[in-house]
Motif scaffolding. Sequence first.
Motif, PDB file in Angstrom:
ATOM      1  N   LEU A 238     -39.110  14.697  14.785  1.00 56.82           N
ATOM      2  CA  LEU A 238     -39.890  13.479  14.485  1.00 56.82           C
ATOM      3  C   LEU A 238     -40.381  13.528  13.069  1.00 56.82           C
ATOM      4  O   LEU A 238     -40.592  12.255  12.627  1.00 56.82           O
ATOM      5  N   ASN A 239     -40.575  14.475  12.466  1.00 58.89           N
ATOM      6  CA  ASN A 239     -41.140  14.638  11.099  1.00 58.89           C
ATOM      7  C   ASN A 239     -40.095  13.885  10.182  1.00 58.89           C
ATOM      8  O   ASN A 239     -40.458  13.134   9.087  1.00 58.89           O
ATOM      9  N   ALA A 240     -38.661  13.889  10.527  1.00 62.05           N
ATOM     10  CA  ALA A 240     -37.947  13.294   9.566  1.00 62.05           C
ATOM     11  C   ALA A 240     -37.825  12.124   9.737  1.00 62.05           C
ATOM     12  O   ALA A 240     -37.165  11.286   8.943  1.00 62.05           O
ATOM     13  N   GLN A 241     -38.464  11.464  10.902  1.00 57.33           N
ATOM     14  CA  GLN A 241     -38.111   9.864  11.235  1.00 57.33           C
ATOM     15  C   GLN A 241     -39.557   9.301  10.705  1.00 57.33           C
ATOM     16  O   GLN A 241     -39.494   8.091  10.448  1.00 57.33           O
ATOM     17  N   LEU A 242     -40.571   9.988  10.276  1.00 62.01           N
ATOM     18  CA  LEU A 242     -41.553   9.351   9.701  1.00 62.01           C
ATOM     19  C   LEU A 242     -41.517   8.478   8.425  1.00 62.01           C
ATOM     20  O   LEU A 242     -42.192   7.384   8.536  1.00 62.01           O
ATOM     21  N   PRO A 243     -40.500   8.813   7.698  1.00 55.61           N
ATOM     22  CA  PRO A 243     -40.440   7.824   6.260  1.00 55.61           C
ATOM     23  C   PRO A 243     -40.014   6.445   6.743  1.00 55.61           C
ATOM     24  O   PRO A 243     -40.461   5.532   6.251  1.00 55.61           O
ATOM     25  N   ALA A 244     -39.168   6.497   7.944  1.00 58.37           N
ATOM     26  CA  ALA A 244     -38.633   5.055   8.392  1.00 58.37           C
ATOM     27  C   ALA A 244     -39.758   4.548   9.090  1.00 58.37           C
ATOM     28  O   ALA A 244     -39.903   3.189   9.103  1.00 58.37           O
ATOM     29  N   TRP A 245     -40.701   5.340   9.949  1.00 56.10           N
ATOM     30  CA  TRP A 245     -41.696   4.798  10.696  1.00 56.10           C
ATOM     31  C   TRP A 245     -42.778   4.075   9.745  1.00 56.10           C
ATOM     32  O   TRP A 245     -43.083   2.979  10.164  1.00 56.10           O
ATOM     33  N   GLU A 246     -43.123   4.675   8.650  1.00 56.31           N
ATOM     34  CA  GLU A 246     -44.039   3.983   7.996  1.00 56.31           C
ATOM     35  C   GLU A 246     -43.741   2.964   7.173  1.00 56.31           C
ATOM     36  O   GLU A 246     -44.589   1.866   7.115  1.00 56.31           O
ATOM     37  N   LYS A 247     -42.487   2.732   7.052  1.00 61.06           N
ATOM     38  CA  LYS A 247     -41.937   1.530   6.301  1.00 61.06           C
ATOM     39  C   LYS A 247     -41.895   0.379   7.342  1.00 61.06           C
ATOM     40  O   LYS A 247     -42.044  -0.842   7.055  1.00 61.06           O
ATOM     41  N   ARG A 248     -41.584   0.585   8.627  1.00 60.16           N
ATOM     42  CA  ARG A 248     -41.713  -0.470   9.507  1.00 60.16           C
ATOM     43  C   ARG A 248     -43.124  -0.832   9.841  1.00 60.16           C
ATOM     44  O   ARG A 248     -43.119  -2.071  10.247  1.00 60.16           O
ATOM     45  N   ASN A 249     -44.121  -0.134   9.769  1.00 60.66           N
ATOM     46  CA  ASN A 249     -45.634  -0.164  10.138  1.00 60.66           C
ATOM     47  C   ASN A 249     -46.436  -0.562   8.992  1.00 60.66           C
ATOM     48  O   ASN A 249     -47.466  -1.267   9.288  1.00 60.66           O
ATOM     49  N   ILE A 250     -46.270  -0.160   7.842  1.00 62.73           N
ATOM     50  CA  ILE A 250     -47.326  -0.518   6.993  1.00 62.73           C
ATOM     51  C   ILE A 250     -47.141  -1.713   6.288  1.00 62.73           C
ATOM     52  O   ILE A 250     -45.993  -1.733   5.613  1.00 62.73           O
ATOM     53  N   PRO A 251     -47.949  -2.736   6.258  1.00 67.97           N
ATOM     54  CA  PRO A 251     -47.453  -3.780   5.497  1.00 67.97           C
ATOM     55  C   PRO A 251     -47.770  -3.772   3.940  1.00 67.97           C
ATOM     56  O   PRO A 251     -48.721  -2.841   3.622  1.00 67.97           O
ATOM     57  N   ASP A 252     -47.086  -4.681   3.080  1.00 68.98           N
ATOM     58  CA  ASP A 252     -47.291  -4.695   1.791  1.00 68.98           C
ATOM     59  C   ASP A 252     -48.388  -5.506   1.583  1.00 68.98           C
ATOM     60  O   ASP A 252     -48.857  -6.327   2.058  1.00 68.98           O
ATOM     61  N   GLU A 253     -49.019  -5.163   0.119  1.00 70.08           N
ATOM     62  CA  GLU A 253     -50.245  -5.848  -0.201  1.00 70.08           C
ATOM     63  C   GLU A 253     -49.934  -6.360  -1.527  1.00 70.08           C
ATOM     64  O   GLU A 253     -49.205  -5.790  -2.361  1.00 70.08           O
ATOM     65  N   ASN A 254     -50.614  -7.365  -1.871  1.00 71.95           N
ATOM     66  CA  ASN A 254     -50.456  -7.972  -3.362  1.00 71.95           C
ATOM     67  C   ASN A 254     -51.680  -7.699  -4.239  1.00 71.95           C
ATOM     68  O   ASN A 254     -52.785  -7.939  -3.792  1.00 71.95           O
ATOM     69  N   PHE A 255     -51.417  -6.716  -5.047  1.00 76.38           N
ATOM     70  CA  PHE A 255     -52.614  -6.288  -5.802  1.00 76.38           C
ATOM     71  C   PHE A 255     -52.190  -6.707  -7.270  1.00 76.38           C
ATOM     72  O   PHE A 255     -51.451  -6.205  -7.773  1.00 76.38           O
TER      73      PHE A 255
END
Length: 831
Positions: A238-255
């Motif tokens: 599960l921990n090995a899959q978390l980097p891909a999980w965060e890319k799928r779920n956390i949106p980009d922001e314009n700063f």
Amino acid sequence: MWRNYVTVAINALAKNRVYSVINLLGLAIGMAACLLILAFIRYETSFDRWLPDAENTYQFQTYFPNPRDGPPAFLQMASYVAEERLKKDFPQVESTVYVLSGSPTIVKDGKVATTEDYLIADGDLLSVINLPLLRGSKTALNAPDNAVLTHSEAIRQFGTDDVVGRTISLIQKGKTYDYRINAVLADLPKDSHLKINGVFRRDFTSYFAQEPEFLTCWGCQSGWIYAKLKPGTDPDTLNAQLPAWEKRNIPDENFGGTRYNTGDDADWKFVNVRDVHLGKAQAATMSPGNDRGTIATFAIIALLILSMAVVNFTNLATARAGKRAREVALRKVLGATRKQLIAQFVGESLLVALIAVVIALALSELLIRPFAAFLDADLTFDYVGSGGMLLPAIALVIIVGLLGGLYPAFFLSRFQPASVLKANKSSAETPGSGRLRSVLVVGQFAISIALIICTAVVYGQTVYARSVDPGYKRDHILQVDNLSRYQLIGRGEQLAERMKRIPGVVAVGRTDIGVATMNNSNSGVLVPGRTEPVTLGRYRVDAGFKDAMGLKVVAGRWFDPARPMDDQSTSFPETPAEIRALVARGSNVVVNEYAARKLGARNPQDVIGKTVRLGMGADYGEMPITIVGVVKDSRFRSVREPLDPIMFLGTREGTTHMVIRYDGDPATVRAGVERVWNQAVSDVPFEAKFSEAIVEDLYEAEERRAQIFAGFAILAVVIACLGLFGLAAFTAERRTKEIGIRKVLGARTLDIVRLLVWQFSRPVLVANLIAWPIAWWVMRDWLNGFDTRMALTPLPFLVAGGVALGIAVATIAGHAFKVARANPIKALRYE
């Protein structure tokens, strides 16, 4: 044969009482230290292992190992939105729950009181963490508005634990909520990272209706996520899959025209509940954890103390070899083999170790309770079972008996009968140069000196941490909590004005960052010409905060209530229109010197008037802020933590603490403040603490560590001096004829004393040369764990060396003086 060995061993111990007492006392102290430390280590490594199904229960933690700006951080907390995405994306997760910890106000019989360690859960905590129940069922939290209390909390609130079916009322977010108590939990033992007096289930969607950003903010770590994994699930997968999980779920922001993603700086990890207490993440915890380095340090010190006792045994056994040389020679003449002699002497050593461990067990039984109270731990001393001490005690007997007895056994058994029994051969003139004894004595005192140095440095750093200039006037401050309660929204300014009229009150300020508060808020600031944002601490204060805290303005000015741009106050809850209007208008801020340097200023004056942009979230963009003042760097937290680059935002409302500077009698001022609070606020309990008490609590761990080192140092010195006293006694006995001849030839008593003292002082001086560099290296690394630290001067090293030398001289001087005054006729009459 073995019966004969035992008889001989007992007779040898009875004949040489000084030797026996020194050996038994030294070994017993060393063994008792080992057993007590073993109990502590077992306790520290037992956290949450008692939980049923602990192997499948995990905490979801948030790490910031390589942030773009600022120090690394490892949090046990996580954002609320992460829980929902875990359930959605990982079928291996059986159930999850998000919990907040707080101290809501309880309403009882028309009166209010503050609670502590109450968890607010968004789901069924009991289905995730299998907590032990005394009353009720496991379905006690299967719906909102349900609650469970621990046994002690039920007694405290209702006077009985028969509370299933009763109602308890809490004031949360300014509203009164009624909860039905459906179960009573057993009080959790101290060996748990969980700190719970009660669990209350709420629907978070409605609970945070006025703060909807809480439900979607990935950068807001406010509570803890617990997950139960399906049996057989590999957490590493599960921990090995978390980097891909965060890319799928956390949106980009314009700063500022640049892509920004919270996941770029953050990592997440499933951590088993049994590994939380000693894990990497020791920030944002329910209860203070520990680290494996501390546990290892305790274990090493205990082993060193035990080794010193074994060294005493070996030294004294070889030193008194002359006493037993004739016995060995006669046994060999009568047919004893070397193997038989080795077995005899090792058996004697095991007997001594057995007697010593019995004394050690008695000492441990006597000391375990005060030791546990000092460490605030549930230490037990049982003899059988998984945590029993019987097997470790037996192991100590075998290990200590063999380590202490093997070398003396081989040494004594090698004596040749002819050389020992020949005519006119003194029993004192046995083989051996004594070099090994000297080396072992040097090692003993090197350990003692190193521990004394560590004690001095740890204590010195504790004193330094309390006395170092924090950048503000830390004394004469009364810090009032509970200002963030919803009941006080819109009333903070009025309350502060009433406090100012109390006799003895000099200044009153409101803040998000008082003396050692747990608040931690950061925001990104865009600086013209830079592509990456600069992370600054973002804390709200009012105009009175500067005088209340005693801050010093080094450039520009402080906030002025008459200037609208100095005020960022908004209504609660904030409306989008208000925020957009504030962003369009901009605001003034004050920063500290460190923040000014991070913004590119070489000196504080350079940053005055500079405009940067503060990120206000994806929906609102960036707000222009103008720096109007710079204050001296202030350390509001422990010296262990890095200095904060701080940006102060002016406001009239919305702060969490009130800081009151006073002059005069503290108790009188506190009573006056409490009286005014109770008159003005009837639905929020009064809670306040003096700054001196807060700082005392802040460095309690360091002070306790200094006391532990001091205790170990005392034990080490006592054991070393016991051995030194025994060696001095036997050496003086062996040199009786030499001393007699010296006196006949005109040596004075003082000359003889000086000769003997110098002989035993040399190993201590050599020990300093070994202990100093080792202690310097260890303490340098320990001090580097502090952001601000004392200078590692030669003073503690010289003091430790002087103390060890003084104790060694005092130990042998009396005996040397007695020997030196003896009549030489008694020593020479048989020659």
